[in-house]
Design a protein around this motif. Sequence first.
Motif, PDB file in Angstrom:
ATOM      1  N   PRO B 111      45.158  35.495  38.849  1.00  0.00           N
ATOM      2  CA  PRO B 111      44.571  36.417  39.831  1.00  0.00           C
ATOM      3  C   PRO B 111      43.610  35.720  40.795  1.00  0.00           C
ATOM      4  O   PRO B 111      43.638  35.983  41.998  1.00  0.00           O
ATOM      5  CB  PRO B 111      43.819  37.430  38.959  1.00  0.00           C
ATOM      6  N   GLU B 112      42.778  34.810  40.272  1.00  0.00           N
ATOM      7  CA  GLU B 112      41.800  34.129  41.130  1.00  0.00           C
ATOM      8  C   GLU B 112      42.471  33.383  42.275  1.00  0.00           C
ATOM      9  O   GLU B 112      41.946  33.307  43.374  1.00  0.00           O
ATOM     10  CB  GLU B 112      41.025  33.086  40.313  1.00  0.00           C
ATOM     11  N   THR B 116      48.822  36.227  41.390  1.00  0.00           N
ATOM     12  CA  THR B 116      49.183  37.481  40.743  1.00  0.00           C
ATOM     13  C   THR B 116      49.175  38.588  41.785  1.00  0.00           C
ATOM     14  O   THR B 116      48.109  38.940  42.304  1.00  0.00           O
ATOM     15  CB  THR B 116      48.163  37.788  39.623  1.00  0.00           C
ATOM     16  N   LEU B 117      50.355  39.082  42.137  1.00  0.00           N
ATOM     17  CA  LEU B 117      50.471  40.088  43.196  1.00  0.00           C
ATOM     18  C   LEU B 117      51.283  41.284  42.710  1.00  0.00           C
ATOM     19  O   LEU B 117      52.174  41.141  41.866  1.00  0.00           O
ATOM     20  CB  LEU B 117      51.183  39.481  44.417  1.00  0.00           C
ATOM     21  N   PHE B 135      47.750  44.126  38.092  1.00  0.00           N
ATOM     22  CA  PHE B 135      47.990  44.176  39.534  1.00  0.00           C
ATOM     23  C   PHE B 135      49.278  44.935  39.877  1.00  0.00           C
ATOM     24  O   PHE B 135      49.699  44.957  41.030  1.00  0.00           O
ATOM     25  CB  PHE B 135      48.089  42.751  40.106  1.00  0.00           C
ATOM     26  N   GLY B 136      49.934  45.505  38.876  1.00  0.00           N
ATOM     27  CA  GLY B 136      51.230  46.123  39.137  1.00  0.00           C
ATOM     28  C   GLY B 136      52.344  45.098  39.191  1.00  0.00           C
ATOM     29  O   GLY B 136      53.377  45.305  39.830  1.00  0.00           O
ATOM     30  N   ALA B 137      52.131  43.958  38.530  1.00  0.00           N
ATOM     31  CA  ALA B 137      53.180  42.939  38.400  1.00  0.00           C
ATOM     32  C   ALA B 137      53.852  43.146  37.044  1.00  0.00           C
ATOM     33  O   ALA B 137      53.189  43.537  36.081  1.00  0.00           O
ATOM     34  CB  ALA B 137      52.581  41.545  38.467  1.00  0.00           C
ATOM     35  N   ASP B 246      38.324  33.824  48.090  1.00  0.00           N
ATOM     36  CA  ASP B 246      39.099  32.609  48.330  1.00  0.00           C
ATOM     37  C   ASP B 246      40.316  32.611  47.412  1.00  0.00           C
ATOM     38  O   ASP B 246      40.237  32.173  46.275  1.00  0.00           O
ATOM     39  CB  ASP B 246      38.177  31.407  48.059  1.00  0.00           C
ATOM     40  N   ARG B 247      41.426  33.166  47.883  1.00  0.00           N
ATOM     41  CA  ARG B 247      42.650  33.245  47.073  1.00  0.00           C
ATOM     42  C   ARG B 247      43.749  32.454  47.787  1.00  0.00           C
ATOM     43  O   ARG B 247      44.544  33.023  48.529  1.00  0.00           O
ATOM     44  CB  ARG B 247      43.085  34.695  46.887  1.00  0.00           C
ATOM     45  N   PRO B 248      43.765  31.153  47.568  1.00  0.00           N
ATOM     46  CA  PRO B 248      44.612  30.282  48.389  1.00  0.00           C
ATOM     47  C   PRO B 248      46.082  30.679  48.455  1.00  0.00           C
ATOM     48  O   PRO B 248      46.702  30.512  49.500  1.00  0.00           O
ATOM     49  CB  PRO B 248      44.433  28.900  47.741  1.00  0.00           C
TER      50      PRO B 248
END
Lengths: 218, 470
Positions: B111-112, B116-117, B135-137, B246-248
């Motif tokens: 997630p960080e 995770t989407l 996350f609904g994954a 910051d979620r690259p």
Amino acid sequence: MEPFTTHTGKVAVLDWTDVNTDLIIPARYLKRVERVGYGPLLFADKRYLPGGAPEADKPTEHGPVDPDFFLNKPESQGATILVVRKNFGCGSSREHAVWAVAQAGFRAVIAPVKGEGFADIFEGNAYGNGLLPIELPIEEWETIAQAGNGAEVTIDLQALKLTLHGKAGDQTFTIDVPETQRHRLLNGLDAIAETLLDEPAISSHEAQAPAWITPQPA
Amino acid sequence: MPETLFQKVWNRHVVKATDEATLLYIDRHLIHEVTSPQAFDGLRLAGRKVRRPELTIATVDHNVPTENQLDIREPMSRRQVETLRTNCRDFDVTLFDVHGGRQGIVHVIGPELGLTLPGTTIVCGDSHTSTHGAFGALAFGIGTSEVEHVLATQTLWQGKRPTSFGIEVRGTLSPGLEPKDIILAIIRQIGTGGATGTVVEYYGPAIEALSMEGRLTICNMSIEAGARAGLIAPDDTTIQYISMGDRPFAPKGKVLEAAIADWKTLRTDDPSAFDRHVVLDASQIAPQVTWGTNPAMTVDVTGRVPEPDKVPFSSAEDARRALDYMGLIPGTPISEIPVDVVFIGSCTNGRIEDLRTAAKVLRGRKVAPSVRALIVPGSELVRHQAEAEGLDTIFREAGAEWRESGCSMCLAMNPDKLTPQQRSASTSNRNFEGRQGPGGRTHLVSPSMAAAAAVAGHFVDVRSMLAQGN
Ligand code: SF4
């Protein structure tokens, strides 16, 4: 997986019944992280003289071998077909046992009596790793076992025939292999290879995936 | 026909289906050092490549020491870690290694990093992959042969589609209560096999009120109820988490907008679509403490160690064995059980909010002299954030050990272990025999309950401690 069509090689005969997977590969070697390197660990507690078995992290370094063990006989050197007695591979489910047999250079294992030659899990793992488990009627198995270490055998998976090239000429037997497994072996397909046949479907799934689903480059 | 969230995500990923099997596309593959080495060797042996290396992300977490991550003394542990490094190099897989700034427990960093989407499929050779369902994954654990299969094909064969199980949590949590108490209460109610063969979706006002951290805690322990995966529908909280910070790897700009429009469709059309359904009332939940050797063996902190013939889901004999292993006598008030070690961390409760909650209890208080307290952030990012907020100072001043990130005493593959008969209050997810070290006795609790036990030297109702103020 390497396809298995026909194979000619020498046999090595282990005249023991109920050989378990602990004997095939002792538990201490399961700490290893690799899927290769198990060949020298096959029968490690029988094959080397006491104290001579390799450490888990140095599989190729070993002490003196036991000259009386079947694998170490001069006639067995270079053997690619393992001849064993009933219920080979019983005990734990460790796939390491099959890895050890296959990586020691064997392409097939021959055991006596249909349905009794191999423990179920070992047999399944063997097919999955391209090692052909063959069960023969007891008299035919005896013929091969008696020909002894170093005898030459041809296995023709296409024709489902096994031929012993004896001094007195060839003797040919019929072998029995489940069709799905035969198809996989002939074509060298493992689960992954079979899935890869669906490559067009996988690619077309990827082609229609939304843009956001691909991670941004970090 | 109304569809569930689970069915929608599943259907989007079907590459091919036969009568008895489905080939699912896998969008994200997370790997760690323990379950991946033979899979890579399998690829080598067959001369195969990783089909889409950019979809596989690696980290080291299980074996790394938390006193000094760089100093792995146990040779076999070191080798496993080094093997992963080599494999990532050889196969072009991105590795978030120790002291790189982004290392952490695999389920904390997903997630960080923005990996995770919602609406994705995520797998990892690790059962707590269910965490990412927050996350609904659709996220679940796999074996080593399957790891190899995913590396080579980016797909996975699945048997028949799991059924869907709706768990509705109504009401509001009382002060001092945490998401951990919700999930322990759920497992206590349905049993450790209660969700076998299903994908659970958590919903209702008490779930919607949770932060992403809290939702991750809930989905993490889905596996402890036997579920294949746990899910929570994405909403504004989810979208905000993904788009802020910051979620690259997360989508950005126009792509993110398109994603959000899509994610809004990811919800269960109607609860009638669930194959099964239960309801809980969050306002009725008290702080939970496990007393036994599976996570359903749970009581309220105000309760007592049960009589063996009064344990739901367990035979009297199993319960007796658990009592015996735990060294507990039926009828003992939970608040009279002393603890030796307090472990705050893991992929269940090693995130920043968990540490803030623990710090709230520990601020201005002292860890009891009889207790050793370890606080192990779930990732380097969590560690740095906690230090920026001064939480580490609070922990140190209280007498707790502030550690580097990793799985640590959740499963004791690194040097952080219980000794035989030592008793812990732990924020992790499994109280199995020997899980935290051979002979060790684990009680699962929330972070604030763990912190309160550290101070008191025994279990205590954190609500009364917080009521006393500082
Ligand atoms: S923290 Fe514990 S449960 Fe989570 S991944 Fe690590 S070992 Fe597994």
